[in-house]
Design an enzyme around this catalytic site. Structure first.
Site, PDB file in Angstrom:
ATOM      1  N   GLU A 222       0.743  -1.169  -0.082  1.00 31.52           N
ATOM      2  CA  GLU A 222       0.142   0.060  -0.002  1.00 31.52           C
ATOM      3  C   GLU A 222       1.071   1.252  -0.178  1.00 31.52           C
ATOM      4  OE1 GLU A 222      -3.518   2.262   2.533  1.00 31.52           O
ATOM      5  OE2 GLU A 222      -2.891   0.277   3.112  1.00 31.52           O
TER       6      GLU A 222
ATOM      7  N   GLY B 271       3.065   2.141  10.613  1.00 34.70           N
ATOM      8  CA  GLY B 271       2.954   1.769  11.849  1.00 34.70           C
ATOM      9  C   GLY B 271       2.641   0.255  11.782  1.00 34.70           C
ATOM     10  N   ALA B 272       1.667  -0.154  10.731  1.00 38.05           N
ATOM     11  CA  ALA B 272       1.410  -1.441  10.522  1.00 38.05           C
ATOM     12  C   ALA B 272       0.679  -1.452   9.315  1.00 38.05           C
ATOM     13  CB  ALA B 272       0.691  -2.289  11.772  1.00 38.05           C
ATOM     14  N   MET B 273       0.353  -2.640   8.857  1.00 38.29           N
ATOM     15  CA  MET B 273      -0.190  -2.922   7.425  1.00 38.29           C
ATOM     16  C   MET B 273      -1.214  -3.968   7.663  1.00 38.29           C
ATOM     17  SD  MET B 273      -0.934  -1.762   4.564  1.00 38.29           S
ATOM     18  CE  MET B 273      -2.415  -2.686   3.370  1.00 38.29           C
TER      19      MET B 273
ATOM     20  N   ASN C  97      -2.781  -6.284   5.678  1.00 33.51           N
ATOM     21  CA  ASN C  97      -2.618  -7.175   4.717  1.00 33.51           C
ATOM     22  C   ASN C  97      -3.774  -8.474   5.043  1.00 33.51           C
ATOM     23  OD1 ASN C  97      -0.555  -5.918   3.330  1.00 33.51           O
ATOM     24  ND2 ASN C  97       0.614  -6.733   5.005  1.00 33.51           N
TER      25      ASN C  97
ATOM     26  N   HIS D 179      -6.681  -1.580  15.528  1.00 34.63           N
ATOM     27  CA  HIS D 179      -6.846  -0.846  14.240  1.00 34.63           C
ATOM     28  C   HIS D 179      -6.819  -1.863  13.085  1.00 34.63           C
ATOM     29  CE1 HIS D 179      -6.879   2.698  11.441  1.00 34.63           C
ATOM     30  NE2 HIS D 179      -5.987   2.167  10.625  1.00 34.63           N
ATOM     31  N   GLU D 180      -5.558  -2.627  13.099  1.00 35.08           N
ATOM     32  CA  GLU D 180      -5.483  -3.318  11.718  1.00 35.08           C
ATOM     33  C   GLU D 180      -6.137  -4.706  11.791  1.00 35.08           C
ATOM     34  OE1 GLU D 180      -3.617  -1.952   9.778  1.00 35.08           O
ATOM     35  OE2 GLU D 180      -2.537  -0.606  10.945  1.00 35.08           O
TER      36      GLU D 180
ATOM     37  N   GLU E 177      -9.713   4.201   6.052  1.00 37.61           N
ATOM     38  CA  GLU E 177      -8.925   4.616   7.328  1.00 37.61           C
ATOM     39  C   GLU E 177      -9.631   5.610   8.268  1.00 37.61           C
ATOM     40  OE1 GLU E 177      -6.386   3.504   7.923  1.00 37.61           O
ATOM     41  OE2 GLU E 177      -5.575   2.684   6.028  1.00 37.61           O
TER      42      GLU E 177
END
Length: 853
Positions: A119, A259-261, A263, A295-296, A318
């Site tokens: 992303e 921060g993170a993704m 996937n 969140h993820e 988001e």
């Protein structure tokens, strides 16, 4: 160089081809990884246009259609395949160099492990593809590598096959049954420590949970695992959303731009938001991990199962997911304190973005580099827009809207309009005017005037709204603003409490039967992301601090009291008058310290007096030199007047093992150091006896107002103890970056050669350079311009290393219009230096040119 061109939302067109399935076969090697991508391609509509795929920094080895060599053209960043077939199997073989990929987009190496970040547009660095979010495909992925070096081979979905190969190699095959865009593809290969657990869903499905961390860090993964299980439970209970795969994996890597993704099924995290134990992580770190893990995970539905049609709709996933993670944190912890943290992000960062050259609506109209729109506007203001919708509809109708949204759009790539339509249809509330929040940039300013008719017992509030011009648009339309108010009588009792629907440029609200003039607590809980202009008296603010039913309103009143006093003293300095503080303000803060019925975490927030950067956001033009003196004076007056009470609170809480108590104790310590340097002995004692990182770091932070023998001694001790723990050394770098001392910049330059720092690692760059520019206001804005030059030098270096990080830390340099002419000229001079760099990245080009325009 040729100028990068903007893309526009208005130009969106549906893809001319779709890809229903893609099989990816990776043969991993650090310098020559080979990728075989086999796709099922279908022409959409009646046309004979060629298939155009995008790619970046790839070596193309082969292109085949239905097993035969294909005719193609390889243009700048595009692979053009001219075929008359309406559906076909396309095989593309590419080669790439993960080891040389310092941009950390696509496939790259992170401390010896393979990792991906796709992303927004990273998949094109893996293979030529329709790399856009509205092309959803079923992915099957085979990964092959050396078994000893890379025992774990991970990708999206469920593991369907694995086995041994000749020469000490092995493979794993993964299948994701849910169609997804390329930006959600993930691959990780490495040697990790593994923490395993399981979760039983509401429908009694057992899900395997795995958290992968670098060797030696297994003991620091338990909080992340616990946070994941809490997230899964909460999403089922609050939103009735169940996880859908057989396995959920989190991998922590040190080299990561974000921060993170999220996937699908394989979340890749920055180690900062996974690793934690009492010795090395603060209470804030623990909270941050819980929030980001949530969140993820929540993206699994709001972002993955339903995704964005195009990147202009980024806030669709988001903003909504930030709202969900904020609600998660609020349901699990202090709702007031979590709300305060969200408000600070808006007021201190998003308002600055709205008033600067990068101002944009939560759904931007144009973009040059998509990475530049991962912003507090899209994320945090986007969450505020969702929160306002929740306020207008109520919890029950909002949940009905969410249910309808998923029923309509599961497995689709949709728009912000689709989300609002679901909310409107489910609730039967007209949101036509409200939708302007999606397309209108800038921070609305709401002016409030009051009138009380003592004879008729009628109280009136006249509200007027105006949104200042932004670079994209001068004329602004009235917004639908939910305006929460509470009216208090002189005894502190509530006589009225309601959310007003404020929809016109000017609107009068009348309240009958009000027997005495009330004290209005306006925009309670920050019910809309607007700037409030109301001429509060000290007496009214003190009354709100004491009696408002909203804890957030109490905090807001304390911020206003402190800010008013600072700005009044700025004015006195400009008029050559002595500085002064109203004794009632001192009594109000003393009352907070003495309060027995207030949440200690809330007390700590009230006593965390507004920073210089947050004060700057309150004004259109700022005298920085006077502001520095005025803020220092008011902080000293508050701290010195409350010295005895602060010390008593500190002593009372010294041994209490509780996050809220630690927060209050440590802000007391910080304020005591503002009164008298002799309290440095207290800080040293706390540092040496601390049993957790929160107290250790708080002691150092309290000493960080100037360089001293005690501070330098403890900083060296901290360095020796933690030199082999990068995340803790990041905290050490931040302390150096925020030292309020004239020799700060020289120290930072010397730290470029320190073993704890690397320009290639985003965490290190953000901790040293980013923290200085964003958090050390008066040193960054030094009169001699050295702070600006320091940042520009770093950005020029980062342009060729990691332009995404460079563009994110440049923000303080482009927000110059509030400052005096001399400082503005020096900031623009450094921006011109950056603009003159050969092969300037699109990330930087967009921000610098908009600033200089």
């Amino acid at each position: 160089m040729s100028q990068p061109q903007a893309k526009f939302l208005r130009d969106y067109q549906k893809p001319k081809f779709k890809i229903s399935h893609i099989d990816l076969d990776f043969t991993l090697a650090q310098k020559q990884t080979q990728v075989v991508a086999t796709s099922k391609v279908f022409r959409q509509g009646h046309h004979q246009e060629p298939l155009v795929l995008v790619g970046d920094e790839l070596t193309l080895l082969s292109v085949m259609i239905n097993g035969n060599k294909a005719e193609y053209q390889l243009l700048a960043g595009e692979l053009v395949i001219d075929t008359a077939l309406d559906n076909f199997e396309l095989q593309i073989i590419t080669q790439l160099d993960p080891e040389a990929n310092s941009s950390l987009e696509g496939l790259y190496m992170s401390d010896g492990a393979y990792c991906t970040q796709c992303e927004a547009e990273g998949f094109r660095r893996i293979t030529y593809f329709l790399d856009r979010p509205d092309v959803l495909a079923i992915y099957t992925v085979r990964v092959e590598a050396d078994r000893q070096a890379f025992p774990y081979l991970l990708s999206n979905g469920n593991l369907i096959d694995s086995g041994e190969l000749q020469g000490g190699r092995h493979y794993a095959k993964w299948h994701d049954p849910f169609p997804k865009p390329a930006y959600l593809f993930a691959l990780v290969a490495g040697d990790f420590d593994l923490l395993e657990d399981k979760f039983t869903t509401c429908n009694q499905r057992e899900v395997k949970l795995q958290v992968f961390v670098d060797k030696g860090n297994l003991s620091k993964a338990h909080h992340a695992m616990a946070s994941l299980k809490k997230s899964m439970t909460w999403d089922e209970s609050r939103f009735n959303l169940e996880y859908d795969l057989d396995i959920y994996m989190i991998v922590a890597v040190d080299f990561f731009n974000m921060g993170a993704m999220e996937n699908k099924g394989l979340n890749v995290f920055n180690t900062k938001f996974v690793l934690a134990d009492k010795a090395s992580a603060t209470d804030d770190d623990y909270h941050g991990i819980e929030s980001v893990v949530g969140h993820e995970y929540f993206h699994n539905w709001t972002g993955n199962r339903v995704t964005c049609r195009d990147w202009f709709q980024l806030s669709l996933k988001e903003g909504l997911t930030v709202f969900r993670d904020q609600e998660f944190s609020s349901d699990l912890g202090s709702r007031a304190v979590n709300r305060i943290h969200a408000i600070k992000a808006i007021k201190n960062q998003q308002f600055a973005e709205d008033s600067g050259p990068m101002a944009h609506p939560i759904r931007p109209e144009s973009v040059i580099e998509m990475n530049n729109f991962y912003t507090v506007t899209v994320y945090n203001k986007g969450a505020e827009v969702i929160r306002m919708m929740h306020t207008l509809l109520g919890e029950a109708a909002f949940q009905q809207g969410m249910k309808l949204y998923f029923e309509r759009h599961d497995g689709q790539a949709v728009t912000c309009d689709d989300f609002v339509a679901a909310m409107q249809d489910a609730s039967e509330v007209d949101l036509t005017q409200f939708k302007r929040w999606y397309s209108q940039a800038g921070t609305p300013q709401v002016d409030v005037k009051e009138h009380y008719d003592e004879q008729a017992h009628v109280y009136q509030l006249t509200l007027s709204q105006m949104t200042p011009a932004t670079p994209d648009k001068a004329e602004k339309q009235p917004l639908h603003i939910p305006f929460d108010i509470e009216l208090l009588d002189v005894d502190g009792d509530t006589v009225f409490n309601r959310v007003l629907d404020f929809t016109e440029e000017t609107q009068v609200f009348t309240f009958d039967g009000i027997k005495q003039k009330p004290i209005p607590s306006l925009l309670q809980n920050f019910s809309a992301p607007v700037k409030l202009n109301f001429n509060y008296s000290v007496e009214q603010l003190v009354h709100i601090m004491r009696f408002a039913t909203s804890e957030v309103a109490k905090w807001e009143a304390s911020v206003s009291l402190f800010s008013q006093s600072v700005w009044q003293n700025v004015e006195r300095l400009q008029n050559n008058q002595s500085m002064y503080i109203d004794p009632r303000i001192l009594d109000a803060f003393k009352g907070v310290i003495l309060a027995q019925d207030l949440d200690k975490a809330l007390m700590a927030e009230i006593l965390t007096l507004a920073s210089a950067s947050s004060l700057i956001e309150q004004k259109d033009a700022v005298d920085l030199d006077s502001l520095a003196l005025a803020r220092e004076f008011v902080v000293f007056e508050v701290a010195s007047d409350c010295e005895d009470e602060l010390l008593a609170r500190f002593r009372e809480l010294e041994k209490v093992d509780d996050a809220a108590a630690r927060a209050l104790k440590n802000i007391c310590l910080s304020l005591l150091l503002k009164v008298e340097q002799s309290y440095a002995a207290l800080a040293k004692q706390q540092f040496q006896s601390a049993e957790n990182m929160t107290d250790s770091l708080a002691a150092l932070s309290a000493l960080n107002s100037e360089s001293s023998l005690i501070r330098d001694e403890l900083m060296s001790q901290f360095e020796r103890q933690w030199i082999d723990t990068p995340l803790v050394m990041d905290k050490w770098l931040v302390l150096h970056a925020t030292l309020a001392c004239s020799k700060c910049i020289n120290q930072l330059q010397s730290l470029f050669e320190h073993e704890a720092f690397s320009f290639n690692n985003p965490n290190r760059v953000r901790s040293l350079i980013g923290a200085f520019a964003a958090g050390n206001t008066f040193e960054f804005h030094r009169k001699d311009g050295v702070g600006y030059q320091f940042l520009a030098d770093a950005i020029i270096k980062l342009n060729s290393v990691n332009p995404q990080v460079a563009a994110r830390i440049i923000t303080p340099l482009i927000q110059f219009k509030k400052f005096d002419a001399t400082r503005q000229a020096m900031m623009k001079q450094q921006l011109q230096r950056i603009l003159a760099v050969e092969e300037l990245s699109k990330d930087l080009y967009e921000k610098v040119t908009k600033a200089l325009a």
